[in-house]
Design a protein around this motif. Structure first.
Motif, PDB file in Angstrom:
ATOM      1  N   LEU A 150       0.834  -1.204   0.000  1.00  0.00           N
ATOM      2  CA  LEU A 150       0.000   0.000   0.000  1.00  0.00           C
ATOM      3  C   LEU A 150       0.873   1.260   0.000  1.00  0.00           C
ATOM      4  O   LEU A 150       0.572   2.241  -0.693  1.00  0.00           O
ATOM      5  N   LEU A 151       1.958   1.226   0.749  1.00  0.00           N
ATOM      6  CA  LEU A 151       2.873   2.364   0.785  1.00  0.00           C
ATOM      7  C   LEU A 151       3.494   2.617  -0.581  1.00  0.00           C
ATOM      8  O   LEU A 151       3.616   3.771  -1.036  1.00  0.00           O
ATOM      9  N   ILE A 152       3.891   1.548  -1.260  1.00  0.00           N
ATOM     10  CA  ILE A 152       4.486   1.691  -2.601  1.00  0.00           C
ATOM     11  C   ILE A 152       3.477   2.298  -3.577  1.00  0.00           C
ATOM     12  O   ILE A 152       3.813   3.163  -4.388  1.00  0.00           O
ATOM     13  N   CYS A 153       2.239   1.853  -3.505  1.00  0.00           N
ATOM     14  CA  CYS A 153       1.199   2.386  -4.390  1.00  0.00           C
ATOM     15  C   CYS A 153       1.005   3.881  -4.183  1.00  0.00           C
ATOM     16  O   CYS A 153       0.884   4.651  -5.151  1.00  0.00           O
ATOM     17  N   ARG A 154       0.983   4.295  -2.932  1.00  0.00           N
ATOM     18  CA  ARG A 154       0.782   5.724  -2.658  1.00  0.00           C
ATOM     19  C   ARG A 154       1.976   6.563  -3.109  1.00  0.00           C
ATOM     20  O   ARG A 154       1.805   7.680  -3.597  1.00  0.00           O
ATOM     21  N   CYS A 155       3.172   6.055  -2.946  1.00  0.00           N
ATOM     22  CA  CYS A 155       4.362   6.777  -3.424  1.00  0.00           C
ATOM     23  C   CYS A 155       4.364   6.888  -4.945  1.00  0.00           C
ATOM     24  O   CYS A 155       4.668   7.941  -5.511  1.00  0.00           O
ATOM     25  N   LEU A 156       4.009   5.774  -5.616  1.00  0.00           N
ATOM     26  CA  LEU A 156       3.969   5.790  -7.078  1.00  0.00           C
ATOM     27  C   LEU A 156       2.911   6.754  -7.605  1.00  0.00           C
ATOM     28  O   LEU A 156       3.101   7.390  -8.652  1.00  0.00           O
ATOM     29  N   LEU A 157       1.806   6.883  -6.900  1.00  0.00           N
ATOM     30  CA  LEU A 157       0.749   7.811  -7.334  1.00  0.00           C
ATOM     31  C   LEU A 157       1.267   9.243  -7.359  1.00  0.00           C
ATOM     32  O   LEU A 157       1.010   9.995  -8.309  1.00  0.00           O
ATOM     33  N   LEU A 158       2.015   9.648  -6.339  1.00  0.00           N
ATOM     34  CA  LEU A 158       2.537  11.011  -6.295  1.00  0.00           C
ATOM     35  C   LEU A 158       3.601  11.248  -7.372  1.00  0.00           C
ATOM     36  O   LEU A 158       3.628  12.300  -8.020  1.00  0.00           O
ATOM     37  N   VAL A 159       4.473  10.286  -7.570  1.00  0.00           N
ATOM     38  CA  VAL A 159       5.501  10.409  -8.612  1.00  0.00           C
ATOM     39  C   VAL A 159       4.851  10.482  -9.988  1.00  0.00           C
ATOM     40  O   VAL A 159       5.220  11.297 -10.839  1.00  0.00           O
ATOM     41  N   LEU A 160       3.859   9.621 -10.215  1.00  0.00           N
ATOM     42  CA  LEU A 160       3.188   9.589 -11.507  1.00  0.00           C
ATOM     43  C   LEU A 160       2.425  10.887 -11.770  1.00  0.00           C
ATOM     44  O   LEU A 160       2.384  11.382 -12.902  1.00  0.00           O
ATOM     45  N   LEU A 161       1.835  11.466 -10.722  1.00  0.00           N
ATOM     46  CA  LEU A 161       1.127  12.737 -10.887  1.00  0.00           C
ATOM     47  C   LEU A 161       2.092  13.854 -11.284  1.00  0.00           C
ATOM     48  O   LEU A 161       1.774  14.688 -12.148  1.00  0.00           O
ATOM     49  N   ALA A 162       3.293  13.889 -10.683  1.00  0.00           N
ATOM     50  CA  ALA A 162       4.295  14.891 -11.048  1.00  0.00           C
ATOM     51  C   ALA A 162       4.736  14.728 -12.490  1.00  0.00           C
ATOM     52  O   ALA A 162       4.912  15.706 -13.227  1.00  0.00           O
ATOM     53  N   VAL A 163       4.907  13.476 -12.939  1.00  0.00           N
ATOM     54  CA  VAL A 163       5.309  13.220 -14.327  1.00  0.00           C
ATOM     55  C   VAL A 163       4.213  13.657 -15.294  1.00  0.00           C
ATOM     56  O   VAL A 163       4.486  14.243 -16.344  1.00  0.00           O
ATOM     57  N   LEU A 164       2.963  13.382 -14.947  1.00  0.00           N
ATOM     58  CA  LEU A 164       1.853  13.795 -15.815  1.00  0.00           C
ATOM     59  C   LEU A 164       1.782  15.310 -15.940  1.00  0.00           C
ATOM     60  O   LEU A 164       1.561  15.840 -17.037  1.00  0.00           O
ATOM     61  N   LEU A 165       1.969  16.035 -14.838  1.00  0.00           N
ATOM     62  CA  LEU A 165       1.925  17.497 -14.885  1.00  0.00           C
ATOM     63  C   LEU A 165       3.095  18.070 -15.672  1.00  0.00           C
ATOM     64  O   LEU A 165       2.987  19.151 -16.259  1.00  0.00           O
ATOM     65  N   ALA A 166       4.230  17.379 -15.693  1.00  0.00           N
ATOM     66  CA  ALA A 166       5.383  17.836 -16.463  1.00  0.00           C
ATOM     67  C   ALA A 166       5.219  17.613 -17.960  1.00  0.00           C
ATOM     68  O   ALA A 166       6.036  18.092 -18.743  1.00  0.00           O
ATOM     69  N   GLN A 167       4.163  16.908 -18.386  1.00  0.00           N
ATOM     70  CA  GLN A 167       3.823  16.689 -19.803  1.00  0.00           C
ATOM     71  C   GLN A 167       4.991  16.054 -20.581  1.00  0.00           C
ATOM     72  O   GLN A 167       5.693  16.726 -21.330  1.00  0.00           O
TER      73      GLN A 167
END
Length: 397
Positions: free
Chosen positions: A58-75
């Protein structure tokens, strides 16, 4: 992989938030008394030391969500599997004989390589064997230049722009150009010579290379001037005001203007017969304005049309005019006089720093370049979010 907004990748540092929250919840745990504790062996009674990770998936999933959101915003832009396009050169030329003659060697070489050479006019005419019919007094219109750039398809092209460097470019706050861009500018030495005035003690009044009004004993030898001054001898000025307070205010402003720029002003407060005035300041609308006279009429509604008649709807006193109250009246009057004698020239070149800052590169990629990787990452983000919610509900965490 490239990013349109790479600075947003700093948002990936928020991955530390779920880790900190995870350990904080562990720290909040409290021991509960149990009646059978005395029957446990000593090894089982020892407290665990150090950091212990619970619900690591569960911890890994939550960390990946934040990293993935930053990558998406960086386009992100993924171009690993796409063949780099062939870059074609486009030469956009200001329709001016001085510009085309100065860059004749470059344009001839581009024509021999079959590269596109286009005039920056309304029709985007191409350079061919027919001679181009230039206007009598070609002037660079920055808005027309921006329109010509916008009409060109520069997605897989390198734009070469050939222009004359002068103040007219600054009419727009910025000119948007493609990412692959090269500027070729020239100062038109064949432009009209600069006018100037002769003031007191033979001082010369003109606009220098920096675009500032200058009053010096000798003309700048690096500039080209007219053979004779725009006005020789004193400038006769008439103050024709009914309002005595306004008369005194304008007279004081003219006195300050004379002290700073050494203007040779001969001021009359009543019109003299057989005297031709170059400048009339009044609060009465002129009946038959003379063509060679500059009129500044204050506190009167416009009733006469003409480029040499300037109306202002405020009386020039400290109580009725912000321009007077803030001390800007001498500078404003001087500017009107300089325009009347055409001293404020638009042929002054911009500095290299100002010229380069005027052209702003637009490096935004097309939608096709981002669509594939963005859709895949968004789908992965949604799936990961569903997995995180399922794990959180299952483990009650």
């Amino acid at each position: 992989m490239q990013f349109v907004e790479p600075f947003l990748l700093w948002g990936a540092l928020t991955v530390a938030i779920p880790v900190a929250i995870h350990f904080w919840h562990q720290k909040q745990g409290k021991p509960l008394p149990w009646a059978a504790t005395q029957w446990l062996i000593e090894k089982q009674q020892q407290q665990s030391r150090g950091l212990r990770l619970d619900n690591i998936l569960l911890l890994i999933c939550r960390c990946l969500l934040l990293v993935l959101l930053a990558v998406l915003l960086a386009q992100p832009i993924l171009s690993w599997f796409t063949k780099p396009p062939t870059i074609q050169k486009i030469h956009l030329v200001q329709p001016s004989p001085a510009v085309s003659e100065n860059f004749k060697f470059e344009l001839t070489g581009a024509q021999q390589k079959a590269e596109r050479i286009i005039w920056a006019d309304d029709r985007l005419s191409t350079l061919d064997d027919k001679p181009y019919r230039f206007q009598k007094n070609p002037q660079l219109n920055p808005l027309q230049l921006q329109t010509a750039i916008n009409k060109l398809d520069t997605r897989n092209s390198e734009l070469h722009l050939y222009i004359a460097n002068n103040q007219a470019l600054a009419d727009l706050p910025a000119i948007t150009v493609p990412a692959r861009f090269r500027l070729h500018s020239v100062i038109d030495s064949a432009s009209q010579p600069h006018p100037y005035l002769t003031g007191k003690n033979g001082r010369k009044l003109f606009v220098n290379r920096a675009g500032k009004l200058s009053s010096v004993p000798v003309l700048d030898p690096t500039l080209k001037f007219q053979s004779a001054p725009a006005n020789s001898g004193p400038i006769f000025v008439l103050l024709n005001y009914k309002n005595e307070r306004e008369r005194q205010t304008v007279k004081a402003a003219l006195s300050a203007l004379t002290d700073v720029y050494a203007l040779d002003l001969m001021i009359d407060e009543t019109p003299l017969p057989n005297r031709s005035y170059a400048w009339v300041l009044t609060d009465q609308s002129p009946v038959k304005p003379a063509d060679q006279t500059l009129y500044i009429v204050s506190g009167v509604e416009p009733s006469t049309r003409g480029t040499n008649v300037l109306f202002t709807n405020e009386s020039l006193t400290p109580q009725t005019s912000d321009r007077v109250a803030t001390g800007q009246l001498p500078e404003w009057l001087g500017t009107q006089l300089m325009h009347h004698y055409s001293l404020v020239s638009r042929h002054q070149p911009l500095s290299q720093q100002d010229l380069k800052s005027l052209f702003v590169s637009s490096s935004k990629p097309t939608t096709e370049q981002q669509a594939g990787i963005q859709d895949a990452l968004l789908l992965f983000f949604v799936v990961l979010l569903l997995v995180e919610r399922w794990l959180a509900l299952t483990k009650n965490a």
